[in-house]
Design an enzyme around this catalytic site. Structure first.
Site, PDB file in Angstrom:
ATOM      1  N   GLY A 120      57.589  89.794  91.642  1.00  0.00           N
ATOM      2  CA  GLY A 120      56.985  90.861  91.186  1.00  0.00           C
ATOM      3  C   GLY A 120      57.296  92.401  91.467  1.00  0.00           C
ATOM      4  N   SER A 121      56.135  93.427  91.692  1.00  0.00           N
ATOM      5  CA  SER A 121      56.156  94.720  91.379  1.00  0.00           C
ATOM      6  C   SER A 121      57.537  94.904  92.604  1.00  0.00           C
ATOM      7  CB  SER A 121      55.488  95.484  91.546  1.00  0.00           C
ATOM      8  OG  SER A 121      54.350  95.244  90.209  1.00  0.00           O
ATOM      9  N   VAL A 122      57.646  94.334  93.559  1.00  0.00           N
ATOM     10  CA  VAL A 122      58.823  95.319  94.319  1.00  0.00           C
ATOM     11  C   VAL A 122      59.686  95.050  93.954  1.00  0.00           C
ATOM     12  CG1 VAL A 122      59.436  92.244  95.376  1.00  0.00           C
ATOM     13  CG2 VAL A 122      59.283  94.801  96.805  1.00  0.00           C
ATOM     14  N   LYS A 165      60.769  95.899  90.876  1.00  0.00           N
ATOM     15  CA  LYS A 165      60.422  97.653  90.300  1.00  0.00           C
ATOM     16  C   LYS A 165      61.740  98.993  90.353  1.00  0.00           C
ATOM     17  CE  LYS A 165      56.058  97.236  88.338  1.00  0.00           C
ATOM     18  NZ  LYS A 165      54.907  97.849  88.023  1.00  0.00           N
TER      19      LYS A 165
END
Length: 704
Positions: free
Chosen positions: A411-413, A415
């Site tokens: 997930g966003s980790v 990014k």
């Protein structure tokens, strides 16, 4: 004087001479007669013609012939028997000889194995995580034992039969019938012998548990019935009892020569479940079965010693036959990078977070920011090897280490990879203002942010601080697919880390040639790829270490049995981005933990902030694939957080994954893992007395 006349004197002499001649003639006649008689008798006995032409036949000729035939027959039989014996001897020597020699050697030769002691596993401070305690296994060769007992009993009874004690004599040589003793038959003696051997075997089966219990050793699971079954088994090797104290085992073998006390090492895990996912355990045979014990079995096990000796039929060592002695080489002692105190804290914190949040499971990895050494690697539901493992497995516990074996979508980790690439390539700055809409179209795929909004003037720092999917993809488009794929490779996505643990997963990353438009719409925001908790920590370690990614290590040092410290290979390194780009990216991601009462300049993880310290990190919420539909689920998520503490002087990297939590890790609202990061990082900063960070100006997330 008158003298005899000469005539008379001559007459006397002549008479005497005549008498002598007659006597000699008579003696000669008699000798000739005897010789003729002897000759006649000889011719007669041989059936030869005599001087008078008459032939005499021996009267005993028929008896002599029969005797001669008997002699010839006996001689022939003796020769035949001698020939048979010679042929038999040759057959035994030439044909059967090698096999008989081999069988004899096997029957009297015993090979003893002197097991090497398994090396100790310690944490970075020398605290024991796994060590070996000496013990003994009581073993026996049932087939050989019964034969030895039979031979020894037979010999003892025969010796007793030579004594005057009537009871001993009656026990074997004779049996009692009424008031009289009569000699026993072979069958009866066989019965007596078998009964006595059976009696001795039963005595061994009864005495072993009795002796062990008398020394206050736990005899749970040890029964005379089970031992008796093994003693009567048709096999060459049986283990009667394991984990017996050496002194107790010596007492048993002294009393029972047929029982051997084999060297056995008992592997001890003094910390129970703490770190067991890393350490693993060994099997009953002493071989590494899980974890570090398995992946480094050859290093820890050492090399067994051996020796050979001949034994008598009564099981006694034959003096002077000890040979082929090879000394044992003990296994190496290994010091891991793990900090036992930290491992204990993290593991307990994870278990509590799982219980509070209702998550299926959780994992966490703590790395030294500068060396990539694993300081802690914890999972929930780790087995305690000192308790009943069968029951624990039924309860869902295991020896597995999901931190390295179970990849997930971050997930966003993830990014932060896009952010570092953009900064490295000079395609943006932290304070650049982007006009970020609520959704974006990429190759026919529509991507939205997690909250509804119109066009918002987020800074680049704000895009990541607010975790905007749309803003991240806008920046990723500046990089392009090829350059983004290059940064994924640099950060180690889709590659194993090389950690010294078994069954590591390399994660999942689609090959560049297999990308579609939808692939590039997913990867920059952390979906469409899978990484492990260790790989996630490694991504942030690279940025915390001035852009240099170091392969994480769990071995700190290895010392062999003679005290020599073995040099370990240096971990591979990759310069992912420049030191300046790395520091800028880390500083920019302080926006994630920034606190603002108005909420405008607040990041997505204020619960990760630690008073007095600069903290950099990123939250992640990744949808899981619904196995029933094959599409992303709207109710099942992996919740992640990875962070650096402190951000201005990186010392620690902490990565956390929660699988389908229902609540926060403290039991409150939300599903973020940020509070658990705060707990772990605070514990570390306080324990190591890390100096407080300098105060900084707030980061602008949204332009006014």
């Amino acid at each position: 004087m008158t003298f005899p006349s000469n005539g008379r004197s001559r007459g006397d002499r002549a008479g005497r001479e005549d008498t002598s001649r007659r006597s000699a003639y008579q003696d000669e006649s008699r000798r000739a007669a005897r010789e003729r008689e002897l000759s006649r008798r000889s011719r007669k006995s041989k059936g030869m013609p005599q001087e008078d032409g008459v032939t005499y036949r021996p009267q005993s000729s028929s008896n002599g012939g029969a005797h001669k035939r008997r002699v010839n027959m006996v001689t022939a039989i003796a020769l035949v028997l001698a020939g048979v014996l010679i042929i038999r001897l040759g057959w035994v020597q030439v044909v059967w000889g090698p096999e008989l020699s081999l069988n004899a050697s096997e029957q009297r030769t015993r090979v003893y194995v002197d097991p090497a002691r398994r090396g100790t596993i310690m944490d970075r401070e020398g605290n024991q995580l796994a060590y070996t305690m000496q013990a003994r296994s009581l073993t026996v060769s049932p087939n050989i034992m019964r034969e030895e007992l039979r031979t020894g009993t037979d010999l003892a009874l025969r010796l007793a039969a030579d004594e005057t004690d009537p009871e001993n004599v009656a026990s074997y040589v004779t049996i009692e019938e009424g008031n009289e003793y009569v000699f026993a038959s072979a069958e009866q003696r066989e019965t007596i012998l078998s009964d006595k051997v059976e009696e001795r075997i039963q005595n061994i089966a009864d005495r072993i548990p009795e002796i062990i219990k008398s020394h206050d050793q736990d005899v749970t699971g040890i029964s005379s019935e089970e031992i008796l079954d093994k003693l009567n088994a048709d096999s060459q090797y049986e283990v009667l009892v394991r984990n017996v104290d050496p002194d107790v085992a010596s007492e048993i073998t002294d009393e029972m020569p047929s029982v051997a006390a084999d060297h056995q090492d008992i592997r001890q895990y003094p910390n129970g479940a703490i770190g067991e996912n890393i350490i693993g355990r060994i099997s009953m045979d002493g071989e590494g079965q899980f974890g570090f014990e398995a992946s480094n079995d050859s290093l820890l096990a050492g090399n067994n010693g051996r020796s050979t000796q001949d034994m008598s039929i009564l099981g006694q060592a034959i003096p002077g036959t000890l040979r082929d002695q090879i000394p044992a080489i003990d296994g190496a002692n290994v010091e891991l990078t793990i900090d036992l105190d930290l491992q204990t804290y993290v593991q307990q914190a994870l278990e509590q977070a799982k219980a509070n949040s209702g998550a299926e499971n959780a994992s966490a990895v703590v790395l030294d920011a500068k060396t990539a050494e694993v300081l802690a690697m914890a999972n929930t539901d780790t087995i305690n090897p000192n308790e009943d493992t069968g029951k624990q497995i039924e309860q869902g516990k295991s020896f597995d280490n999901p931190s390295v074996t179970h990849p997930f979508e971050p997930g966003s980790v993830a990014k932060v990879i896009t952010a570092a690439g953009v900064i490295q390539e000079g395609l943006s700055t932290p304070d650049e203002v982007l006009q970020v809409p609520g959704s974006i179209e990429m190759a026919g795929v529509s991507v939205r942010d997690a909250w509804e909004h119109g066009v918002v003037p987020y800074t680049t720092a704000g895009v990541f601080g607010k975790s905007s999917n749309v803003g991240t993809l806008m920046l990723a488009e500046r990089l392009g697919e090829d350059k983004f794929a290059e940064y994924l490779e640099r950060f180690g996505v889709g590659q194993s880390t090389g950690i010294e643990l078994p069954s590591e997963s390399q994660g999942l990353l689609p090959a560049r040639e297999q990308w579609s438009g939808g692939t590039f719409a997913n990867l920059p925001i952390g979906q469409g790829m899978s990484i492990t908790t260790l790989q996630m920590a490694g991504i942030y370690q690279a940025l915390a270490n001035d852009g240099e990614r170091i392969e994480p290590r769990i071995i700190k040092s290895v010392t062999d049995s003679d005290g020599t410290v073995l040099e370990q290979p240096e971990p591979d390194t990759v310069q992912v981005v420049s030191a300046e780009a790395a520091r800028t990216t880390v500083d920019m991601f302080r926006s994630v933990t920034q606190v603002d009462p108005t909420g405008v300049q607040q990041g997505t993880a204020p619960d990760a902030a630690i008073e007095g310290y600069q903290i950099s990190g990123k939250t992640g919420t990744a949808q899981k694939v619904d196995p029933n539909t094959g599409a992303y689920s709207n109710s099942q998520y992996w919740i992640t957080f990875a962070g650096i503490a402190p951000a201005d002087d990186p010392r620690f990297v902490v990565a956390i994954m929660l699988d389908e939590p229902e609540r926060g890790v403290h039991g409150g609202g939300g599903q973020t893992a940020a509070p658990l990061f705060k707990d772990i990082a605070t514990w570390l900063l306080n324990r190591d007395n890390i100096p407080l960070s300098a105060e900084t100006e707030p980061i602008v997330l949204q332009a006014q």
